[in-house]
Design a protein around this motif. Sequence first.
Motif, PDB file in Angstrom:
ATOM      1  N   LEU A   1      -0.080  -2.377  13.538  1.00  9.08           N
ATOM      2  CA  LEU A   1       0.850  -1.566  12.634  1.00  9.08           C
ATOM      3  C   LEU A   1       0.172  -0.421  12.130  1.00  9.08           C
ATOM      4  N   SER A   2      -0.990   0.334  12.845  1.00  5.93           N
ATOM      5  CA  SER A   2      -1.927   1.420  12.534  1.00  5.93           C
ATOM      6  C   SER A   2      -0.965   2.241  12.200  1.00  5.93           C
ATOM      7  N   LEU A   3       0.116   2.627  12.710  1.00  6.97           N
ATOM      8  CA  LEU A   3       0.932   3.910  12.860  1.00  6.97           C
ATOM      9  C   LEU A   3       2.027   3.883  11.757  1.00  6.97           C
ATOM     10  N   SER A   4       2.119   2.547  10.862  1.00  6.69           N
ATOM     11  CA  SER A   4       3.199   2.308  10.129  1.00  6.69           C
ATOM     12  C   SER A   4       3.056   2.831   8.548  1.00  6.69           C
ATOM     13  N   LEU A   5       3.901   2.920   7.762  1.00  5.81           N
ATOM     14  CA  LEU A   5       3.762   3.371   6.365  1.00  5.81           C
ATOM     15  C   LEU A   5       3.039   2.551   5.597  1.00  5.81           C
ATOM     16  N   TYR A   6       3.032   0.946   6.094  1.00  2.20           N
ATOM     17  CA  TYR A   6       2.065   0.242   5.515  1.00  2.20           C
ATOM     18  C   TYR A   6       0.690   0.483   5.493  1.00  2.20           C
ATOM     19  N   SER A   7       0.319   0.697   6.812  1.00  2.00           N
ATOM     20  CA  SER A   7      -1.108   1.055   7.057  1.00  2.00           C
ATOM     21  C   SER A   7      -1.447   2.439   6.213  1.00  2.00           C
ATOM     22  N   LEU A   8      -0.520   3.428   6.297  1.00  2.00           N
ATOM     23  CA  LEU A   8      -0.864   4.693   5.532  1.00  2.00           C
ATOM     24  C   LEU A   8      -0.975   4.427   4.064  1.00  2.00           C
ATOM     25  N   ILE A   9      -0.304   3.684   3.631  1.00  2.56           N
ATOM     26  CA  ILE A   9      -0.470   3.488   2.005  1.00  2.56           C
ATOM     27  C   ILE A   9      -1.562   2.624   1.704  1.00  2.56           C
ATOM     28  N   LEU A  10      -1.771   1.696   2.352  1.00  3.88           N
ATOM     29  CA  LEU A  10      -3.087   0.556   2.021  1.00  3.88           C
ATOM     30  C   LEU A  10      -4.372   1.378   2.275  1.00  3.88           C
ATOM     31  N   THR A  11      -4.676   1.925   3.563  1.00  5.12           N
ATOM     32  CA  THR A  11      -5.614   2.445   3.803  1.00  5.12           C
ATOM     33  C   THR A  11      -6.211   3.655   2.670  1.00  5.12           C
ATOM     34  N   THR A  12      -4.955   4.412   2.329  1.00  7.60           N
ATOM     35  CA  THR A  12      -4.907   5.579   1.513  1.00  7.60           C
ATOM     36  C   THR A  12      -5.754   5.010   0.082  1.00  7.60           C
ATOM     37  N   LEU A  13      -5.245   3.910  -0.424  1.00  6.60           N
ATOM     38  CA  LEU A  13      -5.470   3.271  -1.685  1.00  6.60           C
ATOM     39  C   LEU A  13      -6.888   2.760  -1.580  1.00  6.60           C
ATOM     40  N   PHE A  14      -7.137   2.144  -0.525  1.00  3.96           N
ATOM     41  CA  PHE A  14      -8.399   1.320  -0.448  1.00  3.96           C
ATOM     42  C   PHE A  14      -9.461   2.383  -0.227  1.00  3.96           C
TER      43      PHE A  14
END
Length: 273
Positions: A120-133
């Motif tokens: 899921l590394s290329l998903s929006l889910y990954s982008l949002i969570l890694t950005t916030l964390f």
Amino acid sequence: MIQMTQQTMRKLFFNPLFLIFVSPLTLILLGTVLSIQYSSITITSFLLLYLFVLLNQFLEKILAYHKKEKQKLRLLPIILFELLNVLSILYLTLSSNFLIGILLLLYSLVIHLQYIPYNLSLSLYSLILTTLFKGGILTYLSFYIQTGFISRELYFWSFPLIALYAFIGYYKQLLELNIESRYLAKKDFLTLNVLLLSIYIVPFLSLYVPHYIENWIFLLLLSSPLAITLILLLKEKKAAYSTSIKMKQINLFQIVFISLLSIIALIKVLSSN
């Protein structure tokens, strides 16, 4: 002479070991610097948090390589890193509080769930969570383990980092998605430029108006050449540059931007004491 100096600096800053060990440091640098105005730094907690971030970076790279190359995982390094990861979480939880442990565990889960069980590394889910964390939560944690509380000012300082990691995450996703064609669609290129502009607009609005305008100019002038280079590397005429070079360039931009922002924070802390 100048050319030799440039070559030496390039070898240093693009050295894989330099990027591997310094990049995790930048994730906890700003929060640690801002904590100085409230308490002295506890070296053990700082080093354990750095170790935690470093271990999760290693795990992220191992899992990413496994999914990308479809290679069998080597269990020994995974088990070793996971064991040290758990021990560092336990120590930081016992030395702080239960909430710290939950947040550290969630960060580690976010890193793992990008690749396990599905990529899921290329998903929006990954982008949002890694950005916030990476941009927010780790900054708050690095501050909290030194002071025992979170100041309201810290949230404003974290906004530029959240914008930075949104840009970095999107940039890396585009590199992976366009690794075959090596050029970007106009929509993606425009989005990337908007995210890049937000990196400089956000700190200007959240920190430096009406004060610290000279600090914002300092940040802009010293980091923007690297930022412009990143954009130019994605142009079609620059397609000859390898993905590896672009990844190193984005990591270097992360180090430079956060280091400069931390210097500005340190100046602010020292001037207020």
